[in-house]
Design a protein around this motif. Sequence first.
Motif, short mmCIF file in Angstrom:
data_model
loop_
_atom_site.label_atom_id
_atom_site.label_comp_id
_atom_site.label_asym_id
_atom_site.label_seq_id
_atom_site.Cartn_x
_atom_site.Cartn_y
_atom_site.Cartn_z
N ILE A 190 -1.09 -6.80 9.18
CA ILE A 190 -2.31 -6.00 8.94
C ILE A 190 -3.27 -6.07 10.12
CG2 ILE A 190 -3.50 -7.85 7.64
CD1 ILE A 190 -4.68 -5.59 5.83
N PHE A 191 -3.36 -7.23 10.78
CA PHE A 191 -4.37 -7.36 11.84
C PHE A 191 -3.94 -6.70 13.15
CE2 PHE A 191 -5.32 -11.28 9.21
CZ PHE A 191 -6.38 -10.68 8.54
N THR A 192 -2.64 -6.31 13.23
CA THR A 192 -2.17 -5.62 14.44
C THR A 192 -1.61 -4.23 14.12
OG1 THR A 192 -0.07 -6.79 14.20
CG2 THR A 192 -1.66 -7.73 15.75
N ASN A 193 -1.89 -3.76 12.92
CA ASN A 193 -1.39 -2.44 12.53
C ASN A 193 -1.98 -1.35 13.44
OD1 ASN A 193 -2.18 0.14 10.79
ND2 ASN A 193 -0.25 -0.69 10.03
N GLY A 194 -1.11 -0.43 13.90
CA GLY A 194 -1.53 0.58 14.88
C GLY A 194 -2.66 1.47 14.37
N THR A 195 -2.54 1.95 13.14
CA THR A 195 -3.59 2.84 12.59
C THR A 195 -4.92 2.10 12.51
OG1 THR A 195 -1.90 3.95 11.28
CG2 THR A 195 -4.19 4.29 10.60
N LEU A 233 -11.36 -3.62 5.29
CA LEU A 233 -12.29 -3.92 4.19
C LEU A 233 -13.19 -2.72 3.89
CD1 LEU A 233 -13.35 -7.60 5.08
CD2 LEU A 233 -11.70 -6.87 3.34
N LYS A 234 -13.67 -2.05 4.96
CA LYS A 234 -14.60 -0.93 4.74
C LYS A 234 -13.89 0.22 4.02
CE LYS A 234 -18.74 0.78 5.05
NZ LYS A 234 -18.86 2.17 5.15
N PHE A 235 -12.60 0.39 4.32
CA PHE A 235 -11.82 1.41 3.62
C PHE A 235 -11.90 1.17 2.10
CE2 PHE A 235 -7.72 2.34 1.54
CZ PHE A 235 -7.75 3.72 1.61
N LEU A 236 -11.69 -0.08 1.67
CA LEU A 236 -11.72 -0.39 0.24
C LEU A 236 -13.11 -0.15 -0.35
CD1 LEU A 236 -9.56 -3.67 0.23
CD2 LEU A 236 -8.80 -1.35 -0.33
N LEU A 237 -14.14 -0.57 0.40
CA LEU A 237 -15.51 -0.35 -0.08
C LEU A 237 -15.79 1.14 -0.26
CD1 LEU A 237 -17.54 -2.89 2.11
CD2 LEU A 237 -16.87 -3.15 -0.29
N ASP A 238 -15.37 1.94 0.72
CA ASP A 238 -15.62 3.38 0.65
C ASP A 238 -14.83 4.05 -0.48
OD1 ASP A 238 -17.38 3.10 2.68
OD2 ASP A 238 -16.22 4.17 4.20
N GLU A 239 -13.75 3.40 -0.91
CA GLU A 239 -12.97 3.90 -2.04
C GLU A 239 -13.58 3.46 -3.38
OE1 GLU A 239 -9.27 5.55 -1.93
OE2 GLU A 239 -10.84 6.39 -0.67
N MET A 253 -10.32 8.02 6.91
CA MET A 253 -10.01 7.59 5.53
C MET A 253 -8.64 8.14 5.11
SD MET A 253 -12.35 5.62 4.22
CE MET A 253 -12.19 5.72 2.44
N GLU A 254 -8.36 9.38 5.49
CA GLU A 254 -7.07 10.00 5.14
C GLU A 254 -5.92 9.25 5.82
OE1 GLU A 254 -5.20 11.73 2.73
OE2 GLU A 254 -7.33 12.18 2.55
N ALA A 255 -6.11 8.90 7.10
CA ALA A 255 -5.07 8.16 7.82
C ALA A 255 -4.84 6.79 7.16
CB ALA A 255 -5.48 7.97 9.28
N LEU A 256 -5.91 6.17 6.70
CA LEU A 256 -5.79 4.86 6.04
C LEU A 256 -5.12 5.00 4.67
CD1 LEU A 256 -9.27 3.50 7.14
CD2 LEU A 256 -7.04 2.61 7.87
#
Length: 287
Positions: free
Chosen positions: A192-197, A214-220, A250-253
């Motif tokens: 996860i910490f070296t994931n390209g996206t 983390l911010k992705f989850l918060l925004d969801e 967000m879509e890419a994530l």
Amino acid sequence: MKTITLNNGVVMPQIGYGVWQISPEECEHYVSEALAVGYRSIDTAQAYYNEEGVGAAVSKSGVARHDIFITTKVWISNAGEDKAARSIDESLRKLRTDYIDLLLIHQPFGDYYGTWRAMERAYRDGKVRAIGLSNFYDARFVDLAENMDVKPAVVQLETHVFSQQNKMRRLMADYGTRLMAWSPLARGMNGIFTNGTLQSIASRHGTDTAHVALKFLLDEGIIIIPQSTKRERMAANLALDDLELSSDEMEALRRLDTGHPLAADFNDPEMARFLLDYDRQHNPANR
Ligand SMILES: NC(=O)c1ccc[n+]([C@@H]2O[C@H](COP(=O)([O-])OP(=O)(O)OC[C@H]3O[C@@H](n4cnc5c(N)ncnc54)[C@H](OP(=O)(O)O)[C@@H]3O)[C@@H](O)[C@H]2O)c1
């Protein structure tokens, strides 16, 4: 700090600090650090064997009890109405408090209907402000939610960019139940910490992959309880308000979702056997 309003009106911080696998001896120290950098929500469990450390840190923190949100969980070995009721009183004693903010059934095994009835009673008696589940999926979740008087306020599930729990989120919406992400950083699994996206979004914003995840989850709209034993990371994981992810990002994530958890399959019979024997193997009192 952003908050989430649960289906019974109780308000909780959207970010908390989790203390799984923090030893009973170290727990007071790390929770004190977390409170000092600004956390106001702590996630523990009977089977983390460190509730006393949480209680000590909270009571010595100088922060008013009503400004701290404490979550704990009833373990399988305390399942059943009478045993669970006694274990709730024991958790209250260890946490040095007269109420628990959020109480969860930790695992979907044992007499969890009896446990839920004890939790409903504790809720009505004012010992608990909200009740919910952990690791209940699909039909098990629906069966309990349909049959019991108090609908689960949250379900805590393994949730991170690789396991976004879309099916459960749709089911939970029918009951106003909120998702609380355990291992929101996938405990470092799957690169996860070296994931390209994550890396390319992080470098665009001049931040770390962990913060994007983390911010992705918060925004969801998901509640998160990341853990770190490093004070700077604890603080940085809490300070994500300024990180603004675009809708394309967000879509890419969203596309990183694999559709299934990485760490734990609660339909695996071996997982059930492991968890049913866990307290005998791990409880320091049994050594
Ligand atoms: N209900 C359940 O069955 C269940 C199961 C598992 C977990 N949980 C709860 O969820 C909480 C969090 O999950 P977790 O502890 O499994 O894992 P996690 O929060 O996904 O990941 C923690 C790991 O990430 C590292 N980390 C934290 N912040 C970082 C950052 N900014 N950059 C790089 N690395 C970072 C930490 O290392 P350092 O310490 O070195 O920073 C640690 O190794 C638990 O503590 C527990 O409260 C519940």
